[in-house]
Design an enzyme around this catalytic site. Structure first.
Site, PDB file in Angstrom:
ATOM      1  N   HIS A  62      45.261  34.565  46.195  1.00 38.67           N
ATOM      2  CA  HIS A  62      45.513  33.171  45.839  1.00 38.67           C
ATOM      3  C   HIS A  62      45.906  32.318  47.032  1.00 38.67           C
ATOM      4  O   HIS A  62      45.720  31.096  47.010  1.00 38.67           O
ATOM      5  CB  HIS A  62      46.561  33.106  44.730  1.00 38.67           C
ATOM      6  CG  HIS A  62      46.063  33.685  43.440  1.00 38.67           C
ATOM      7  ND1 HIS A  62      46.866  34.325  42.534  1.00 38.67           N
ATOM      8  CD2 HIS A  62      44.800  33.740  42.917  1.00 38.67           C
ATOM      9  CE1 HIS A  62      46.145  34.738  41.500  1.00 38.67           C
ATOM     10  NE2 HIS A  62      44.882  34.391  41.722  1.00 38.67           N
ATOM     11  N   SER A  82      43.856  32.710  38.799  1.00 36.03           N
ATOM     12  CA  SER A  82      42.970  31.820  39.552  1.00 36.03           C
ATOM     13  C   SER A  82      42.511  30.613  38.737  1.00 36.03           C
ATOM     14  O   SER A  82      42.410  29.507  39.292  1.00 36.03           O
ATOM     15  CB  SER A  82      41.772  32.594  40.099  1.00 36.03           C
ATOM     16  OG  SER A  82      41.143  33.368  39.105  1.00 36.03           O
ATOM     17  N   GLU A  95      34.941  35.538  31.361  1.00 38.16           N
ATOM     18  CA  GLU A  95      35.908  36.600  31.067  1.00 38.16           C
ATOM     19  C   GLU A  95      35.441  37.392  29.853  1.00 38.16           C
ATOM     20  O   GLU A  95      35.247  36.832  28.778  1.00 38.16           O
ATOM     21  CB  GLU A  95      37.299  36.015  30.818  1.00 38.16           C
ATOM     22  CG  GLU A  95      38.334  37.025  30.388  1.00 38.16           C
ATOM     23  CD  GLU A  95      38.433  38.205  31.345  1.00 38.16           C
ATOM     24  OE1 GLU A  95      38.415  39.354  30.868  1.00 38.16           O
ATOM     25  OE2 GLU A  95      38.508  37.974  32.578  1.00 38.16           O
ATOM     26  N   GLY A 153      30.255  37.880  33.977  1.00 41.23           N
ATOM     27  CA  GLY A 153      30.249  36.956  35.110  1.00 41.23           C
ATOM     28  C   GLY A 153      29.197  37.277  36.143  1.00 41.23           C
ATOM     29  O   GLY A 153      28.591  36.376  36.732  1.00 41.23           O
ATOM     30  N   ASP A 171      36.373  38.768  41.604  1.00 42.03           N
ATOM     31  CA  ASP A 171      37.465  39.743  41.720  1.00 42.03           C
ATOM     32  C   ASP A 171      37.508  40.648  40.494  1.00 42.03           C
ATOM     33  O   ASP A 171      38.452  40.613  39.713  1.00 42.03           O
ATOM     34  CB  ASP A 171      38.810  39.053  41.957  1.00 42.03           C
ATOM     35  CG  ASP A 171      39.227  38.146  40.811  1.00 42.03           C
ATOM     36  OD1 ASP A 171      38.333  37.672  40.088  1.00 42.03           O
ATOM     37  OD2 ASP A 171      40.439  37.933  40.629  1.00 42.03           O
TER      38      ASP A 171
END
Length: 287
Positions: free
Chosen positions: A19, A100, A118, A144, A164
């Protein structure tokens, strides 16, 4: 595949590094008036309770963001990273940690586009509710990796991609490489950010080199690449179980990012390191 919940790890050393990079990239993108798009391929729930049972079970935030919360000597980029974290905790106490999407929600302008993916059904519903009022935003429960190609290039030709995955499935390593290669074919100017765990696994060790090869393929990424790794812990046992640290690989990074990270990494080693050998790696290939 849907067992992973980031709530167990919210605010740990890996979140701090990830982050920090995300915050500096988004702030850089906002320096131009032209809007941009952020695509978050593994968005999570958006935010997490530090006081909840998940975060408390392992208490990873104690050795992460908590060690920075009251610090008075933060380097400027780390202070900027903590601004959205503090905004997510209006009472002044560290009770929640923004994922995020929440950091994006706090930093993106109304005209900037946000695309979040997600798969976990509970986290998807939480995220969808959290971002329901934000303009120019799309939240999906689709994969994703598979959805990324449909988002590139973005309408304004300015964009950032954050990847990620949990890497709990080894195939994620290969999917990251494929997504980066396909993404660069569609959008050579895009900023691609890949987070990865530092583990005693061949796939983890090889990933940065494979990303370098993907970024250098053909004519290469327009603005080169940057690789940062923060190692905070020793191998926990002979089987290599446990995350030693984490890394971020950024393709087409802002030209300011290297120096910003160089300023922060010695401080993070001192604050977050769990053994005397804690260290960092920072390397780049400029265009």
């Amino acid at each position: 595949m849907l067992a992973y919940r980031h709530a167990f790890h919210a605010g740990n050393h890996a979140d701090v590094l990830k982050h920090l990079v995300l915050t500096e990239v988004l702030r850089y993108m906002a320096e131009k008036d032209k809007p941009y798009t952020l695509v978050d391929t593994h968005a999570g729930a958006g935010g997490y309770s530090i006081e909840g049972q998940y975060a408390q079970k392992k208490g990873e935030y104690v050795h992460g963001v908590s060690r920075l919360w009251d610090a008075k000597d933060l380097p400027a980029p780390l202070a900027r990273y903590l601004e959205p974290v503090r905004a997510f905790n209006p009472g002044g106490q560290l009770r929640q940690y923004p994922g995020s999407p929440a950091i994006a929600n706090l930093l993106l302008r109304a005209e900037d586009r946000l695309r979040c993916f997600e798969l976990h059904p509970t986290d998807y519903r939480i995220l969808q509710t959290y971002l329901s009022t934000r303009p120019n935003t799309f939240v999906s429960d689709k994969d994703g990796f598979a959805s990324l190609r449909g988002e590139l290039p973005p309408p304004s030709r300015r964009g950032v991609v954050l990847m990620d995955p949990s890497y709990e499935i080894k195939s994620d390593y290969g999917k990251v490489i494929t997504a980066v290669r396909e993404g660069l074919e569609r959008f050579k100017d895009g900023v691609f950010m890949v987070w990865y765990p530092q583990l005693q696994l061949l796939e983890s060790a090889q990933l940065p080199q494979r990303l370098k090869a993907a970024a250098d393929a053909g004519e290469g990424a327009k603005k080169g690449w940057l690789h940062v790794r923060l190692t905070v812990a020793q191998q926990e046992n002979t089987r290599g179980i446990g995350m030693l640290g984490s890394g971020m690989f950024i393709i087409n990074p802002p030209f300011t990012l290297h120096d910003e990270l160089q300023e922060c990494l010695p401080y993070l080693v001192e604050k977050l390191g769990l053994y005397d050998g804690a260290n960092f790696l920072l390397e780049q290939r400029a265009s």
